[in-house]
Design a protein around this motif. Structure first.
Motif, short mmCIF file in Angstrom:
data_model
loop_
_atom_site.label_atom_id
_atom_site.label_comp_id
_atom_site.label_asym_id
_atom_site.label_seq_id
_atom_site.Cartn_x
_atom_site.Cartn_y
_atom_site.Cartn_z
N ASN A 1 47.36 8.94 48.87
CA ASN A 1 48.62 10.23 49.01
C ASN A 1 48.66 11.40 48.65
O ASN A 1 49.48 12.19 48.44
CB ASN A 1 50.23 9.93 49.01
N ALA A 2 47.75 11.71 48.16
CA ALA A 2 47.39 13.25 47.33
C ALA A 2 47.56 14.38 48.22
O ALA A 2 48.51 15.69 47.85
CB ALA A 2 45.88 13.22 46.61
N ALA A 3 47.39 14.50 49.54
CA ALA A 3 47.29 15.12 50.46
C ALA A 3 48.86 15.33 50.92
O ALA A 3 49.06 16.22 50.92
CB ALA A 3 46.56 14.91 52.17
N GLN A 4 48.98 14.04 50.84
CA GLN A 4 50.77 13.73 51.28
C GLN A 4 51.68 14.61 49.99
O GLN A 4 52.38 16.05 50.59
CB GLN A 4 50.91 12.86 51.81
N ALA A 5 50.84 14.61 48.97
CA ALA A 5 51.90 14.90 47.66
C ALA A 5 51.65 16.62 48.23
O ALA A 5 52.49 16.68 47.44
CB ALA A 5 50.92 14.79 46.85
N LEU A 6 50.11 17.35 48.20
CA LEU A 6 50.62 18.67 48.44
C LEU A 6 51.55 19.52 49.31
O LEU A 6 51.59 20.33 49.45
CB LEU A 6 48.68 18.99 48.26
N GLU A 7 51.31 18.73 50.40
CA GLU A 7 52.19 18.67 50.98
C GLU A 7 53.77 18.95 51.28
O GLU A 7 54.37 19.85 51.50
CB GLU A 7 52.22 18.54 52.88
#
Lengths: 381, 123
Positions: free
Chosen positions: A76-82
């Motif tokens: 979920n790294a992309a969600q974490a960045l968002e």
């Protein structure tokens, strides 16, 4: 004689000053070392003017290993960045980069950074002076299953200028496959290099993440190319100023929000809402809705005297803003500045006055960048 | 002709009752490319240690202090068009201003060339 302003003062308090992997390399090439972001760094070699003009005409090699190189991993790294940043990362394709901002809960800017989607992880480059605070801020907000690694084992070089691609091609690196804000891994003499086509000069150019153990060999190989000279922090600052690029700690700070800083391009419409889920989202939504009270602008200054950070901007005898960075622009051969001024006056062509050491300098609001960017974009011949 | 130096990297040379003032070669090498020199007004009265001039380089703006007390009699007109003379000939054509000496005794507190060379070597 004494300096009233110097790059060195950005070092702030007095933590131990560290050596970069290329410390001895810089000194051996005549680099004059100053303290910057808690490191000894070369401010210049042969001289700021010559280095600046060389980079605009050929290729300049910068050691930016003081910057923080971070790796974010997890499903979920992309969600974490968002959840951390106001940009769109769910839609950032592998091999692409995006500029973004780390924000406080009140919408103030904690840092500016570049995120690269490297396929199986995200690679983030943050400013050197802020990296430890950034890491603490990010780690405290990471969701379960996403990890942050600080790539302290890696150095970072920037090769900037119209002949940068040519110099890298001579090392066997087929970087023509990249356009502006794209990145890929390349192999050089058995070493994996993380190369992006981006930078901080307004020129075409590249940033190269390299294991610290191999950075000297790479720097030597690049410097052996006739297009390449080593460039210090002084020219890095004058190049980015002409390119209209803000410098964190000067043009960006916790007291400045992204709307005032004219960085709205980094925040897509769907993320300009109060419940977008990143720190500062509510404040930012309000800032976009209301419009900024002040704005970052470029100023062309008459005469030869430079206006530097802290100079007051005046109109009709009243203070209407402050210079956040300024100096002599080697390519334009005149002084320029960035300032925050009241929005009504932040219109190109507006005549303003700068107060510098008791003198009044005439200045005109001008669109940024001061000189056109020469990035290599998709579809360009 | 004796050249005197200050710890702040100014020099002065006295001819008759007029002193010519500039910054040293070490100073210009530290400042880097000089882009503008703000000179004192002719007639200005300076006390030793006053900030009399500002040398602007690409990197920084630096004060130049009056090495002695007196009144400014002349400023270097060439620097308006060619501030880089301070880089290329700091102890010659790149002089900054000329001034009277209101107290010649102040010269005793300045360094001679040997003392200044030792001072720079110790930096």
């Amino acid at each position: 004689m004494s300096d009233t302003y110097d790059l060195a003062r950005s070092a702030g308090e007095k933590p131990p000053i560290l050596a970069l992997p290329l410390d001895a390399w810089h000194r051996a090439r005549g680099g004059r070392m100053v303290e910057f972001a808690c490191y000894h760094m070369p401010v210049q070699y042969e001289g700021i003017l010559a280095e600046h003009l060389w980079t605009r005409a050929h290729a300049g090699l910068f050691d930016v290993s003081h910057m923080g190189q971070l790796v974010l991993r997890g499903a979920n790294a992309a969600q974490a960045l968002e959840s951390l940043l106001p940009g769109a990362f769910a839609t950032l394709k592998p091999g692409k980069q995006r500029y973004s901002l780390l924000l406080a809960d009140d919408g103030g800017i904690l840092d500016d950074l570049i995120v690269t989607n490297r396929g199986d992880h995200f690679y983030v480059v943050v400013n050197g002076a802020t990296k430890h605070a950034d890491i603490a801020h990010i780690v405290a907000r990471l969701p379960e299953g996403v990890t942050l690694e600080h790539l302290e084992s890696h150095a970072l070089l920037a090769l900037q200028g119209p002949e940068a691609a040519q110099a890298l091609a001579a090392l066997g690196l087929a970087v023509d496959s990249l356009v502006f804000m794209e990145a890929a891994l390349f192999q050089w003499n058995g070493v994996a290099l993380g190369v992006s086509r981006s930078g901080y000069t307004g020129e075409d150019g590249f940033e190269i993440s390299v294991p610290a153990a191999q950075v000297e060999a790479l720097a030597d190989a690049l410097l052996a190319q006739p297009q390449v000279k080593p460039i210090g922090l002084g020219a890095r600052d004058s190049l980015r100023l002409e390119a209209g690029l803000p410098l964190y700690g000067h043009d960006l700070s916790p007291d400045i929000d992204p709307v005032e800083a004219d960085l709205g391009f980094a925040i897509p419409a769907r993320r300009r809402v109060a419940d977008a889920g990143y720190p500062g989202a509510a404040q930012l939504a309000q800032a976009f809705a209301q419009g900024p009270a002040r704005r970052r602008v470029g100023l062309l200054i008459e005469g030869r005297m430079a206006a530097r950070e802290g100079a007051e901007v005046m109109a009709d005898g009243r203070t209407v803003g402050t210079v956040t960075s300024g100096g002599f622009a080697p390519s334009l051969e005149r002084p320029i500045a960035m300032a925050f001024v009241e929005t009504a006056l932040a219109v190109p062509g507006t005549a303003l006055t700068l107060s510098v050491r008791g003198k009044s300098l005439a200045a005109t609001v001008t669109p940024l960048p001061f000189i056109p960017h020469r990035y290599v974009r998709k579809g360009a011949a | 002709m004796t050249r005197y130096f200050t710890a702040d990297h100014e020099w002065l040379v006295v001819e008759g009752d007029i002193a010519t003032v500039g910054i040293t070669d070490y100073a210009q090498s530290q400042l880097g490319d000089i882009t503008f020199v703000e000179l004192p007004a002719v007639g200005a009265s300076l006390a030793k240690g006053d900030s009399a001039s500002v040398v602007d380089s690409v990197k920084a703006a630096s004060d130049v202090y009056a090495p002695v007390s007196g009144a400014v009699t002349e400023v270097n007109p060439a620097l308006e068009e060619a501030p880089e003379l301070v880089n290329s000939a700091p102890e010659g054509e790149g002089w900054l201003w000329k001034m009277t000496l209101s107290d010649a005794g102040e010269l005793d507190g300045l360094m001679d060339e040997a003392a200044y060379t030792a001072h720079v070597a110790g930096l």
